[in-house]
Design a protein around this motif. Structure first.
Motif, PDB file in Angstrom:
ATOM      1  N   GLY A 103       6.778  15.725  -5.130  1.00 13.12           N
ATOM      2  CA  GLY A 103       7.452  14.500  -5.387  1.00 13.12           C
ATOM      3  C   GLY A 103       5.618  14.129  -5.442  1.00 13.12           C
ATOM      4  O   GLY A 103       4.934  14.605  -5.491  1.00 13.12           O
ATOM      5  N   LYS A 104       6.177  12.489  -5.707  1.00 13.05           N
ATOM      6  CA  LYS A 104       4.710  11.561  -5.740  1.00 13.05           C
ATOM      7  C   LYS A 104       4.655  10.215  -5.443  1.00 13.05           C
ATOM      8  O   LYS A 104       5.717   9.749  -4.786  1.00 13.05           O
ATOM      9  CB  LYS A 104       4.558  11.256  -7.180  1.00 13.05           C
ATOM     10  N   GLY A 105       3.437  10.347  -4.860  1.00 12.93           N
ATOM     11  CA  GLY A 105       3.335   9.541  -3.562  1.00 12.93           C
ATOM     12  C   GLY A 105       1.981   8.203  -4.452  1.00 12.93           C
ATOM     13  O   GLY A 105       1.422   8.856  -5.263  1.00 12.93           O
ATOM     14  N   VAL A 106       1.550   7.147  -3.401  1.00 15.93           N
ATOM     15  CA  VAL A 106       0.543   6.704  -4.013  1.00 15.93           C
ATOM     16  C   VAL A 106      -0.475   6.290  -2.213  1.00 15.93           C
ATOM     17  O   VAL A 106       0.429   5.639  -1.272  1.00 15.93           O
ATOM     18  CB  VAL A 106       0.821   4.999  -4.241  1.00 15.93           C
ATOM     19  N   ILE A 107      -1.988   6.345  -2.067  1.00 12.10           N
ATOM     20  CA  ILE A 107      -2.316   6.524  -1.201  1.00 12.10           C
ATOM     21  C   ILE A 107      -2.782   4.811  -1.146  1.00 12.10           C
ATOM     22  O   ILE A 107      -4.065   4.852  -2.028  1.00 12.10           O
ATOM     23  CB  ILE A 107      -3.148   7.933  -0.945  1.00 12.10           C
ATOM     24  N   GLY A 132       7.669   3.258   2.740  1.00 10.34           N
ATOM     25  CA  GLY A 132       6.816   3.495   2.100  1.00 10.34           C
ATOM     26  C   GLY A 132       6.255   2.847   4.294  1.00 10.34           C
ATOM     27  O   GLY A 132       7.228   2.405   4.371  1.00 10.34           O
ATOM     28  N   LEU A 133       4.700   3.124   4.759  1.00  9.30           N
ATOM     29  CA  LEU A 133       4.357   2.558   5.206  1.00  9.30           C
ATOM     30  C   LEU A 133       3.157   1.536   5.224  1.00  9.30           C
ATOM     31  O   LEU A 133       2.630   1.545   4.435  1.00  9.30           O
ATOM     32  CB  LEU A 133       3.444   3.761   6.242  1.00  9.30           C
ATOM     33  N   SER A 134       3.660   0.432   6.223  1.00 11.45           N
ATOM     34  CA  SER A 134       2.273  -0.909   5.566  1.00 11.45           C
ATOM     35  C   SER A 134       0.917   0.268   6.131  1.00 11.45           C
ATOM     36  O   SER A 134       0.496   0.845   6.847  1.00 11.45           O
ATOM     37  CB  SER A 134       2.939  -2.030   6.470  1.00 11.45           C
ATOM     38  N   GLU A 135       0.258  -0.845   5.706  1.00 12.97           N
ATOM     39  CA  GLU A 135      -1.855  -0.623   5.951  1.00 12.97           C
ATOM     40  C   GLU A 135      -1.962  -0.354   7.622  1.00 12.97           C
ATOM     41  O   GLU A 135      -1.304  -1.225   8.009  1.00 12.97           O
ATOM     42  CB  GLU A 135      -2.960  -1.857   5.307  1.00 12.97           C
ATOM     43  N   HIS A 136      -2.405  -0.023   7.668  1.00 14.52           N
ATOM     44  CA  HIS A 136      -3.012   0.502   9.131  1.00 14.52           C
ATOM     45  C   HIS A 136      -4.164   1.377   9.266  1.00 14.52           C
ATOM     46  O   HIS A 136      -4.487   1.505   8.485  1.00 14.52           O
ATOM     47  CB  HIS A 136      -1.472   0.969   9.941  1.00 14.52           C
ATOM     48  N   ALA A 137      -4.803   1.609  10.370  1.00 11.27           N
ATOM     49  CA  ALA A 137      -5.996   2.166  10.698  1.00 11.27           C
ATOM     50  C   ALA A 137      -5.837   3.496  11.634  1.00 11.27           C
ATOM     51  O   ALA A 137      -4.814   3.454  11.954  1.00 11.27           O
ATOM     52  CB  ALA A 137      -7.498   1.398  11.193  1.00 11.27           C
ATOM     53  N   ALA A 138      -6.131   4.028  10.881  1.00 12.19           N
ATOM     54  CA  ALA A 138      -6.515   5.831  11.514  1.00 12.19           C
ATOM     55  C   ALA A 138      -7.215   5.707  12.344  1.00 12.19           C
ATOM     56  O   ALA A 138      -8.016   5.827  12.737  1.00 12.19           O
ATOM     57  CB  ALA A 138      -6.418   6.695  10.415  1.00 12.19           C
ATOM     58  N   PRO A 139      -6.647   6.462  14.128  1.00  8.78           N
ATOM     59  CA  PRO A 139      -7.014   7.201  15.053  1.00  8.78           C
ATOM     60  C   PRO A 139      -7.857   7.610  15.168  1.00  8.78           C
ATOM     61  O   PRO A 139      -9.262   8.065  16.683  1.00  8.78           O
ATOM     62  CB  PRO A 139      -6.234   6.283  16.634  1.00  8.78           C
ATOM     63  N   GLY A 140      -8.081   8.694  14.144  1.00  6.55           N
ATOM     64  CA  GLY A 140      -9.245   9.704  14.097  1.00  6.55           C
ATOM     65  C   GLY A 140      -9.210  10.340  12.232  1.00  6.55           C
ATOM     66  O   GLY A 140      -8.374   9.563  11.574  1.00  6.55           O
ATOM     67  N   GLU A 141     -10.347  11.453  12.002  1.00  5.22           N
ATOM     68  CA  GLU A 141      -9.502  11.736  10.800  1.00  5.22           C
ATOM     69  C   GLU A 141      -8.544  12.319  10.888  1.00  5.22           C
ATOM     70  O   GLU A 141      -8.102  12.823  11.403  1.00  5.22           O
ATOM     71  CB  GLU A 141     -10.913  12.234  11.087  1.00  5.22           C
ATOM     72  N   ALA A 142      -8.269  12.025   9.269  1.00  6.91           N
ATOM     73  CA  ALA A 142      -7.198  13.171   9.162  1.00  6.91           C
ATOM     74  C   ALA A 142      -7.078  13.379   7.472  1.00  6.91           C
ATOM     75  O   ALA A 142      -8.052  12.228   6.663  1.00  6.91           O
ATOM     76  CB  ALA A 142      -5.992  11.802   9.314  1.00  6.91           C
ATOM     77  N   VAL A 181       0.748   4.094   2.967  1.00  8.08           N
ATOM     78  CA  VAL A 181       1.198   4.964   2.380  1.00  8.08           C
ATOM     79  C   VAL A 181       2.607   5.137   1.182  1.00  8.08           C
ATOM     80  O   VAL A 181       3.599   4.335   2.341  1.00  8.08           O
ATOM     81  CB  VAL A 181       1.866   6.407   2.750  1.00  8.08           C
ATOM     82  N   LYS A 182       2.958   4.859  -0.229  1.00 10.21           N
ATOM     83  CA  LYS A 182       4.274   4.476  -0.662  1.00 10.21           C
ATOM     84  C   LYS A 182       4.861   5.277  -1.184  1.00 10.21           C
ATOM     85  O   LYS A 182       3.801   6.039  -1.843  1.00 10.21           O
ATOM     86  CB  LYS A 182       3.855   2.896  -1.556  1.00 10.21           C
ATOM     87  N   ALA A 183       5.972   5.702  -1.422  1.00 10.12           N
ATOM     88  CA  ALA A 183       7.071   6.633  -2.642  1.00 10.12           C
ATOM     89  C   ALA A 183       7.480   5.457  -3.630  1.00 10.12           C
ATOM     90  O   ALA A 183       8.542   4.630  -3.768  1.00 10.12           O
ATOM     91  CB  ALA A 183       7.754   6.866  -2.050  1.00 10.12           C
ATOM     92  N   VAL A 184       6.678   4.886  -4.600  1.00  7.84           N
ATOM     93  CA  VAL A 184       6.433   3.921  -5.794  1.00  7.84           C
ATOM     94  C   VAL A 184       7.677   4.319  -6.473  1.00  7.84           C
ATOM     95  O   VAL A 184       9.018   3.598  -6.293  1.00  7.84           O
ATOM     96  CB  VAL A 184       5.754   3.524  -6.492  1.00  7.84           C
ATOM     97  N   ASP A 185       7.607   5.426  -7.782  1.00  7.57           N
ATOM     98  CA  ASP A 185       8.480   5.980  -8.214  1.00  7.57           C
ATOM     99  C   ASP A 185       9.317   7.749  -7.771  1.00  7.57           C
ATOM    100  O   ASP A 185       9.521   7.731  -8.887  1.00  7.57           O
ATOM    101  CB  ASP A 185       7.680   5.955  -9.874  1.00  7.57           C
ATOM    102  N   SER A 186       9.371   8.138  -6.814  1.00 13.90           N
ATOM    103  CA  SER A 186       9.721   9.067  -6.771  1.00 13.90           C
ATOM    104  C   SER A 186       9.669   9.770  -4.777  1.00 13.90           C
ATOM    105  O   SER A 186       9.106   8.463  -4.384  1.00 13.90           O
ATOM    106  CB  SER A 186       8.403  10.181  -7.231  1.00 13.90           C
ATOM    107  N   LYS A 187      10.638  10.299  -4.676  1.00 18.27           N
ATOM    108  CA  LYS A 187      10.507  10.683  -3.542  1.00 18.27           C
ATOM    109  C   LYS A 187       9.617  11.410  -3.528  1.00 18.27           C
ATOM    110  O   LYS A 187       9.156  11.782  -4.244  1.00 18.27           O
ATOM    111  CB  LYS A 187      11.527  11.483  -3.017  1.00 18.27           C
ATOM    112  N   PHE A 188       9.068  11.499  -2.191  1.00 16.94           N
ATOM    113  CA  PHE A 188       7.429  11.553  -1.748  1.00 16.94           C
ATOM    114  C   PHE A 188       8.040  12.466  -0.047  1.00 16.94           C
ATOM    115  O   PHE A 188       8.594  11.996   0.816  1.00 16.94           O
ATOM    116  CB  PHE A 188       6.642  10.744  -1.858  1.00 16.94           C
ATOM    117  N   LYS A 189       7.589  13.611   0.290  1.00 12.86           N
ATOM    118  CA  LYS A 189       6.891  14.060   1.393  1.00 12.86           C
ATOM    119  C   LYS A 189       5.376  14.694   1.762  1.00 12.86           C
ATOM    120  O   LYS A 189       4.756  15.198   0.574  1.00 12.86           O
ATOM    121  CB  LYS A 189       8.001  15.374   1.278  1.00 12.86           C
ATOM    122  N   MET A 190       5.162  14.877   3.030  1.00 10.61           N
ATOM    123  CA  MET A 190       3.694  14.694   3.467  1.00 10.61           C
ATOM    124  C   MET A 190       3.700  15.743   4.574  1.00 10.61           C
ATOM    125  O   MET A 190       4.376  15.192   5.077  1.00 10.61           O
ATOM    126  CB  MET A 190       2.490  13.562   2.905  1.00 10.61           C
TER     127      MET A 190
END
Length: 216
Positions: free
Chosen positions: A171-175, A154-164, A200-209
């Motif tokens: 698959g499935k992920g957790v935001i 996954g990606l560690s918590e961070h701030a977005a520099p703009g709207e996204a 963003v984390k892929a906890v119980d499944s692979k995940f693409k976005m």
């Protein structure tokens, strides 16, 4: 726009005999619009001076581009160069996102050919124990990127520099957003406000976005 899991297709379903366009609400120098076409409807061929990206969200559309016909389905995209004559039609109903890019220079991934349909999830592989990232299109104010998360990464918590906006592809992920977890799966979307703390984390499944980041 609230920060929760949603579906562009469900919020903008095709309605018989109608073509509907709705501003995405994302603050950007580029115009990002959701289109919903009822079955057997079309948008006439037009030419824009700007480059355009179309992303299929639901159903199946036919893109006419300089006399050629392309089929565009869910989670597929096509890049249309500026000054190209193109139109959109559907026999079954079609929902898609249109990004009308400000006419400036862009860095384009060399794998991407203008006027060719690509399935986003197929552009990059999963790698064991890793997060894989590929920029599709970017400049100082805009980024279109796809990512693949192996299970447990996954990606560690961070701030977005703009709207996204996120397009979940496989698959499935957790935001994680502002301290709250939001499960997400293929076909769903999520919006980040500028400066919103997220992970963003892929906890119980692979995940693409896919991610569209509007920095200006």
């Amino acid at each position: 726009m609230s920060e929760e899991v949603f579906s562009i297709a469900e919020k903008h379903p095709p309605r018989d005999f109608l073509t509907i366009s709705t501003n995405s609400g994302i603050s950007s120098e580029n115009n990002i619009t959701y289109f919903s076409l009822g079955k057997n409807t079309d948008i006439s061929e037009e030419t824009y001076p700007n480059n355009v990206v179309l992303i299929g969200n639901h159903g199946l559309g036919e893109i006419t581009l300089e006399g050629c016909s392309l089929s565009l389905g869910e989670n597929e995209f096509v890049f249309i160069p500026g000054d190209s004559l193109y139109g959109v039609s559907t026999k079954v109903g079609f929902v898609y996102t249109e990004i009308l890019l400000k006419k400036v220079e862009y860095n384009m991934n060399e794998l991407i050919n203008a006027g060719e349909v690509f399935k986003l999830a197929d552009l990059l592989p999963y790698e064991e124990g890793s997060v894989v990232n590929m920029d599709i299109l970017s400049n100082d104010g805009f980024k279109f990127v796809i990512m693949a998360f192996d299970e447990g990464t996954g990606l560690s918590e961070h701030a977005a520099p703009g709207e996204a906006i996120i397009f979940a592809l496989d698959g499935k992920g957790v935001i994680g957003y502002e301290g709250e977890d939001h499960p997400i799966q293929a076909g769903e979307n999520f919006h980040f406000a500028k400066g919103g703390m997220h992970s963003v984390k892929a906890v119980d499944s692979k995940f693409k976005m896919a991610l569209i980041l509007a920095k200006k």
